[in-house]
Design a protein around this motif. Structure first.
Motif, PDB file in Angstrom:
ATOM      1  N   THR A  51      -8.272  20.474  -4.586  1.00 35.68           N
ATOM      2  CA  THR A  51      -7.838  18.842  -4.085  1.00 35.68           C
ATOM      3  C   THR A  51      -8.860  18.166  -3.747  1.00 35.68           C
ATOM      4  O   THR A  51      -8.469  17.012  -3.424  1.00 35.68           O
ATOM      5  CB  THR A  51      -6.550  19.298  -3.026  1.00 35.68           C
ATOM      6  OG1 THR A  51      -7.124  19.999  -1.951  1.00 35.68           O
ATOM      7  CG2 THR A  51      -5.357  20.018  -3.609  1.00 35.68           C
ATOM      8  N   ASP A  52      -9.910  18.575  -3.215  1.00 39.28           N
ATOM      9  CA  ASP A  52     -11.067  17.749  -2.648  1.00 39.28           C
ATOM     10  C   ASP A  52     -11.940  17.502  -3.907  1.00 39.28           C
ATOM     11  O   ASP A  52     -12.880  18.293  -4.115  1.00 39.28           O
ATOM     12  CB  ASP A  52     -11.518  18.406  -1.565  1.00 39.28           C
ATOM     13  CG  ASP A  52     -12.439  17.434  -0.454  1.00 39.28           C
ATOM     14  OD1 ASP A  52     -13.111  16.522  -1.127  1.00 39.28           O
ATOM     15  OD2 ASP A  52     -12.545  17.649   0.596  1.00 39.28           O
ATOM     16  N   ARG A 302      -8.977  20.557   6.766  1.00 38.69           N
ATOM     17  CA  ARG A 302      -8.315  19.511   7.588  1.00 38.69           C
ATOM     18  C   ARG A 302      -7.533  18.621   6.514  1.00 38.69           C
ATOM     19  O   ARG A 302      -6.369  18.368   7.003  1.00 38.69           O
ATOM     20  CB  ARG A 302      -9.472  18.978   8.406  1.00 38.69           C
ATOM     21  CG  ARG A 302      -9.834  19.766   9.583  1.00 38.69           C
ATOM     22  CD  ARG A 302     -10.622  18.707  10.539  1.00 38.69           C
ATOM     23  NE  ARG A 302     -11.682  18.225  10.130  1.00 38.69           N
ATOM     24  CZ  ARG A 302     -12.999  18.856  10.306  1.00 38.69           C
ATOM     25  NH1 ARG A 302     -13.130  19.993  10.895  1.00 38.69           N
ATOM     26  NH2 ARG A 302     -13.930  18.294   9.743  1.00 38.69           N
ATOM     27  N   LYS A 303      -8.238  18.142   5.408  1.00 39.20           N
ATOM     28  CA  LYS A 303      -7.311  17.175   4.710  1.00 39.20           C
ATOM     29  C   LYS A 303      -6.171  17.989   4.163  1.00 39.20           C
ATOM     30  O   LYS A 303      -5.065  17.246   3.939  1.00 39.20           O
ATOM     31  CB  LYS A 303      -8.400  16.770   3.611  1.00 39.20           C
ATOM     32  CG  LYS A 303      -9.352  15.782   3.925  1.00 39.20           C
ATOM     33  CD  LYS A 303     -10.142  15.354   2.646  1.00 39.20           C
ATOM     34  CE  LYS A 303     -11.479  14.542   3.271  1.00 39.20           C
ATOM     35  NZ  LYS A 303     -12.371  14.068   2.113  1.00 39.20           N
ATOM     36  N   LEU A 304      -6.346  19.218   3.780  1.00 37.95           N
ATOM     37  CA  LEU A 304      -5.274  19.750   3.060  1.00 37.95           C
ATOM     38  C   LEU A 304      -4.213  20.029   4.177  1.00 37.95           C
ATOM     39  O   LEU A 304      -2.896  19.847   3.873  1.00 37.95           O
ATOM     40  CB  LEU A 304      -5.642  21.311   2.608  1.00 37.95           C
ATOM     41  CG  LEU A 304      -4.660  21.986   1.771  1.00 37.95           C
ATOM     42  CD1 LEU A 304      -4.440  21.552   0.409  1.00 37.95           C
ATOM     43  CD2 LEU A 304      -5.443  23.396   1.595  1.00 37.95           C
ATOM     44  N   SER A 306      -3.458  18.174   6.859  1.00 40.04           N
ATOM     45  CA  SER A 306      -3.115  16.765   7.077  1.00 40.04           C
ATOM     46  C   SER A 306      -2.048  16.289   6.008  1.00 40.04           C
ATOM     47  O   SER A 306      -0.866  15.878   6.371  1.00 40.04           O
ATOM     48  CB  SER A 306      -4.167  16.102   7.089  1.00 40.04           C
ATOM     49  OG  SER A 306      -3.737  14.622   7.283  1.00 40.04           O
ATOM     50  N   LYS A 307      -2.451  16.638   4.670  1.00 39.90           N
ATOM     51  CA  LYS A 307      -1.570  16.363   3.723  1.00 39.90           C
ATOM     52  C   LYS A 307      -0.189  17.348   3.688  1.00 39.90           C
ATOM     53  O   LYS A 307       0.912  16.638   3.508  1.00 39.90           O
ATOM     54  CB  LYS A 307      -1.853  16.400   2.123  1.00 39.90           C
ATOM     55  CG  LYS A 307      -3.125  15.631   1.883  1.00 39.90           C
ATOM     56  CD  LYS A 307      -3.637  16.022   0.575  1.00 39.90           C
ATOM     57  CE  LYS A 307      -5.051  15.025   0.090  1.00 39.90           C
ATOM     58  NZ  LYS A 307      -5.514  15.443  -1.038  1.00 39.90           N
ATOM     59  N   ALA A 308      -0.315  18.217   4.041  1.00 43.96           N
ATOM     60  CA  ALA A 308       0.950  19.265   4.182  1.00 43.96           C
ATOM     61  C   ALA A 308       1.771  18.647   5.408  1.00 43.96           C
ATOM     62  O   ALA A 308       2.948  18.605   5.258  1.00 43.96           O
ATOM     63  CB  ALA A 308       0.665  20.743   4.248  1.00 43.96           C
ATOM     64  N   THR A 310       1.915  15.755   6.470  1.00 45.23           N
ATOM     65  CA  THR A 310       2.486  14.326   6.072  1.00 45.23           C
ATOM     66  C   THR A 310       3.634  14.357   5.280  1.00 45.23           C
ATOM     67  O   THR A 310       4.536  13.717   5.258  1.00 45.23           O
ATOM     68  CB  THR A 310       1.368  13.458   5.546  1.00 45.23           C
ATOM     69  OG1 THR A 310       0.080  13.410   6.378  1.00 45.23           O
ATOM     70  CG2 THR A 310       2.000  12.057   5.174  1.00 45.23           C
ATOM     71  N   SER A 311       3.625  15.439   4.186  1.00 46.18           N
ATOM     72  CA  SER A 311       4.609  15.543   3.256  1.00 46.18           C
ATOM     73  C   SER A 311       5.733  16.213   4.035  1.00 46.18           C
ATOM     74  O   SER A 311       6.972  15.767   3.295  1.00 46.18           O
ATOM     75  CB  SER A 311       4.223  16.561   2.198  1.00 46.18           C
ATOM     76  OG  SER A 311       3.753  17.695   2.618  1.00 46.18           O
ATOM     77  N   GLN A 312       5.609  17.033   5.103  1.00 37.83           N
ATOM     78  CA  GLN A 312       6.883  17.555   5.718  1.00 37.83           C
ATOM     79  C   GLN A 312       7.241  16.374   6.765  1.00 37.83           C
ATOM     80  O   GLN A 312       8.744  16.661   7.072  1.00 37.83           O
ATOM     81  CB  GLN A 312       6.367  18.730   6.755  1.00 37.83           C
ATOM     82  CG  GLN A 312       6.133  19.921   5.598  1.00 37.83           C
ATOM     83  CD  GLN A 312       5.751  21.087   6.316  1.00 37.83           C
ATOM     84  OE1 GLN A 312       5.566  21.087   7.569  1.00 37.83           O
ATOM     85  NE2 GLN A 312       5.638  22.141   5.619  1.00 37.83           N
TER      86      GLN A 312
END
Length: 313
Positions: A51-52, A302-304, A306-308, A310-312
């Motif tokens: 993903t990065d 950290r990005k991964l 953070s995305k998880a 945000t999606s929740q």
């Protein structure tokens, strides 16, 4: 002449790490969390790299493959061991035994080949930095990984095919927690001379080749680093190899510590220790080694997360 008490064996009995009933719950409670950490940790590494876009480089491509192999490697033996511990059943079908043996040697050897490929990658990055991206192109990286898969598959196919042709005696107890080459050979009533020669030949070729590649790569790396005038430059160059060197030390250090000792009645225990370290402990440590000491990996994780999150929300 062959003994008369031979039969077509349909299953084997894996005696496991301990035959004492009081140890079964403890071992289950020990290895289940280790297995879950292995799967979850290596999956996180794979997802972070995929993903990065900043991690779409040869080094992280090989690391992604290493994490995938470690998941398969651990899954070859641990789930069956956990089922046996929980159900108190030791049986494994003959076909399942051969499949487990095939997979263990495939992923175990693939681990060592990927460590060698990663050493080549570090050699090119440090010794030939200006030509690194041109030489380590996606095509070359793909060929290195595919070639490793083909070679390791060939070894496992040969071992499994030869094992499938043997006849086994009525005694079908394997004093191990999974189906391995040597314990199976000891149960055979057939002539195992050919199998032993093939094991020796592949052991020399598949064992020495990756290790030689790693040693030569790091000799060249050390020579190149020592020519760097500044201490900061030397540290920066060495820091890119820290995680890989740790994995190499753990992997080969375990093998040397176990097998470079005189033969003794405890050789079976040594085999179990080596198998546990290489197939269970080291795959579990891989995500920690490559994430805790790597700024880019920590940023990607950290990005991964953070995305998880945000999606929740």
């Amino acid at each position: 002449m062959e003994p008369e008490n031979q039969t077509a064996v349909s299953k084997f009995l894996l005696l496991g790490l301990s035959e004492k009933p009081e140890h079964q719950i403890f071992l289950f409670g020990l290895f289940l969390p280790m297995y879950l950490v292995t799967i979850f940790g290596n999956l996180l590494i794979i997802l972070a790299i995929i993903t990065d876009s900043h991690l779409h480089t040869p080094m992280y491509f090989f690391l992604c493959n290493l994490s995938l192999v470690d998941i398969f490697f651990s899954s070859t033996t641990v789930p069956k061991m956990l089922v046996n511990l929980w159900t108190q059943s030791k049986a494994i079908p003959f076909a399942g035994c051969l499949a487990q043996m095939y997979a263990f040697h495939l992923f175990g050897t693939m681990d060592s080949f990927l460590l060698a490929v990663m050493a080549i990658d570090r050699f090119m990055a440090i010794v030939h930095p200006l030509h690194y991206l041109a030489i380590m192109s996606p095509r070359v990286c793909g060929l290195l990984v595919v070639g490793s898969w083909l070679i390791t598959n060939l070894q496992s196919i040969v071992h499994t095919s030869l094992m499938a042709q043997l006849t086994f005696c009525t005694a079908s107890e394997i004093p191990h927690f999974f189906c391995d080459l040597m314990p199976l050979l000891k149960l055979s009533c057939s002539d195992t001379h050919t199998n032993e020669l093939v094991i020796f030949a592949f052991g020399i070729i598949m064992g020495i080749s990756p290790l030689t590649c790693i040693l030569l790569s790091y000799i060249c790396i050390f020579c190149a680093v020592f020519k760097i005038p500044s201490a900061q430059g030397k540290w920066k160059a060495f820091s890119t190899c820290g995680s890989h060197l740790t994995m190499v030390t753990l992997f080969y250090g375990t093998i040397f510590a176990v097998y470079l000792q005189p033969a003794s009645p405890t050789s079976l225990k040594k085999d179990k220790v080596a198998a546990l370290m290489c197939g269970v402990v080291i795959p579990m440590l891989n995500p920690f080694i490559y994430s805790l000491r790597n700024k880019n990996m920590k940023a990607a994780l950290r990005k991964l997360f953070s995305k998880a999150a945000t999606s929740q929300s």
